[in-house]
Design a protein around this motif. Structure first.
Motif: not given
Ligand SMILES: Cc1cc2nc3c(=O)[nH]c(=O)nc-3n(C[C@H](O)[C@H](O)[C@H](O)COP(=O)(O)OP(=O)(O)OC[C@H]3O[C@@H](n4cnc5c(N)ncnc54)[C@H](O)[C@@H]3O)c2cc1C
Length: 488
Positions: A257-259, A269-272, A439-441
């Protein structure tokens, strides 16, 4: 076991390897795991070649920026896991928790005075590059940093990529070769290294290794560290075991269902996986290996043409392609920036067009202006923004789509873009489990125009920066449950 690729190994100093030292030291700092870890694998290679035992030092200082119960708890969970896994292996695992500021100073040097050489993790952000450079100057023996950060080695290119499209196109031309040189699942499984050494009592007394009970760490245990106790532990636990369970849940129940549903806060539905990736409790190699098994996929299926398109190149299911675009293109885009530019967290690193348009609108009246304290306490007029901030305070994460709105509104409700940037970094890095990461930045600077293009119409405050509104988000997305859950 295939050797660690040379372009993942970086000598940090020019000091010699000392063959008559007592052991090889692996100083685990960013890839805090025992599997699919090029750093550990390289240390094992050295131990086998020199016929010396292996010592693994995993330390946790208490003076790092934003040190808190939340971050300590998560890292200590990982250390407890590593301890359990390495118990059955022919290595000496040395988990060290600093109990007072500066207490750990001298430990690395004391160990390296006894060792042949030191292998550590390369990591391009936060205080780690500075720490590594200082260690290189301090240590009398060879220090090597090994890049276990992503699928593309950081050294594979000198270019700094300014858009996801150009990076994706580059990856589509390059990645095939790197998909074949993967880290060994368990570098210690068949390693023939001598039995672990006994370290001098004086050293162990001065810097006592953390006990199992301390690593399991209850509130009282955490309370003894001089760190911020107001940022409480999150409900999710750290470590390789939890990371693996999160990945299993994602592959079994969510990826299909991710897409379609990835953006909807109520769908979850994301991976966390981002906290586990951040602390190195899982590698993107492992995530990719599990995903390709699930998809019954092999490298032969890869597309040939490097078009830069978001789908079709992997030739996997829609959900898997969308997920890999986040895990590899977007995630490694941030690593590319941080590894090439030391100003990655400074306002002036924004593209010229973004600085120009933000500058032009800097004096525009703001409909609301909030201080850091008001933002932090989720005291704005906007229920959706407050809900996202409460999720951050309580759980150490914000749902993917709402994280973008969260940043955009801080820009809109701050006296200037520079102050907005400071607020975003402070709140993200203090509370998010996955904060303090390349990825924070990427994410924070994206809200100010990095990796994006100018948008029309030109608006107050934002100028040509992409605008997002809470009202549109509420119309587009399913978030009733979310708002209820974080209503405060
Ligand atoms: C203002 C702002 C701040 C952000 N701060 C962080 C942060 O501190 N740490 C962080 O890891 N990500 C950050 N992101 C990116 C993104 O929001 C998170 O990576 C994602 O929400 C993590 O959830 P997940 O693991 O369920 O992602 P999934 O959708 O399951 O994606 C899998 C992995 O891909 C990577 N990924 C996904 N989306 C992005 C993205 N947009 N950019 C880069 N990598 C991505 C992550 O490693 C993630 O774990 C931020 C985004 C914004 C807009």
């Amino acid at each position: 076991m295939a050797p660690v690729p040379e372009n993942r190994i970086r000598p940090v100093n020019e000091a010699p390897v000392v063959p008559n030292g007592g052991f090889v030291l692996y100083w685990m700092t960013a890839a805090r795991r025992t599997e699919r870890n090029f750093g550990l694998q390289r240390a094992v290679e050295w131990a086998v070649e020199l016929k010396k035992p292996l010592v693994v030092l995993e330390a946790l200082r208490c003076g790092y920026p934003w040190a808190s119960d939340r971050l300590h708890r998560f890292i200590m969970d990982g250390m407890a896991d590593n301890r359990a896994r390495l118990k059955k292996k022919p290595v000496l695992y040395y988990p060290y928790l600093e109990r007072s500021l500066g207490e750990g100073k001298g430990l690395l040097k004391a160990l390296s005075d006894l060792a042949c050489n030191v292998v550590t993790d390369d990591y391009p952000a936060f205080f780690l590059p500075r720490m590594l450079e200082a260690a290189g100057k301090l240590l009398p023996i060879r220090l090597e940093a090994v890049d276990s950060n992503g699928i593309l080695p950081l050294a594979a290119t000198d270019r700094v990529f300014l858009t996801a499209f150009s990076f994706r196109r580059f990856l589509q031309g390059e990645l095939r070769e790197h998909l074949r040189s993967v880290p060994t699942k368990d570098p210690l499984s068949r390693a023939s290294v001598p039995p672990p050494p006994v370290l001098p009592r004086k050293l162990m007394t001065r810097w006592p290794p953390a006990t199992e009970a301390l690593l399991r760490g209850d509130a009282a245990g955490l309370g003894a560290f001089p760190i911020d106790h107001r940022v409480e532990p999150a409900a999710i636990r750290g470590g390789a075991k939890e990371a693996s369970a999160a990945l299993t849940r994602f592959l079994r129940h969510r990826i299909g269902r991710y897409a379609e549903e990835g953006s909807h806060p109520d769908s979850e539905v994301t991976s966390g996986l981002s906290p586990y990736l951040h602390f190195g409790h899982v590698s993107s190699h492992e995530v990719l290996a599990r995903l390709t098994r699930y998809e019954k996929w092999s490298v032969r299926r890869l597309g040939v043409k490097a078009t830069g398109g978001r789908s079709g190149w992997w030739r996997m299911s829609d959900g898997a392609e969308r997920f890999l675009d986040q895990l590899i293109t977007w995630r490694e885009l941030g690593y590319n920036m941080c590894s090439k530019r030391t100003d990655y967290a400074e306002y002036d690193s924004l593209p010229e067009w973004a600085k120009e348009t933000l500058g032009k609108h800097e004096k525009d009246p703001r409909p609301h202006i909030y201080s850091l304290d008001e933002f932090e306490a989720a005291h704005t007029h906007d229920p959706l923004w407050n809900a996202a901030q409460r999720q951050l305070l309580q759980e150490g994460r914000i749902q993917n789509y709402l994280r973008m709105i969260w940043g955009k509104k801080i820009l809109e409700w701050s006296p200037s873009p520079r102050e907005a940037l400071e607020v975003m970094i402070e709140l993200n890095d203090k509370y998010a489990l996955d904060g303090r990461d390349p990825n924070s930045y990427s994410g924070i600077f994206w809200t100010l125009g990095r990796y994006d293009r100018p948008w029309a119409p030109e608006r107050p405050i934002f100028g040509k920066i992409r605008y997002m509104s809470s009202r549109n988000t509420a119309r587009k997305l399913r978030l009733r449950d979310y708002l209820e859950r974080y209503s405060g």
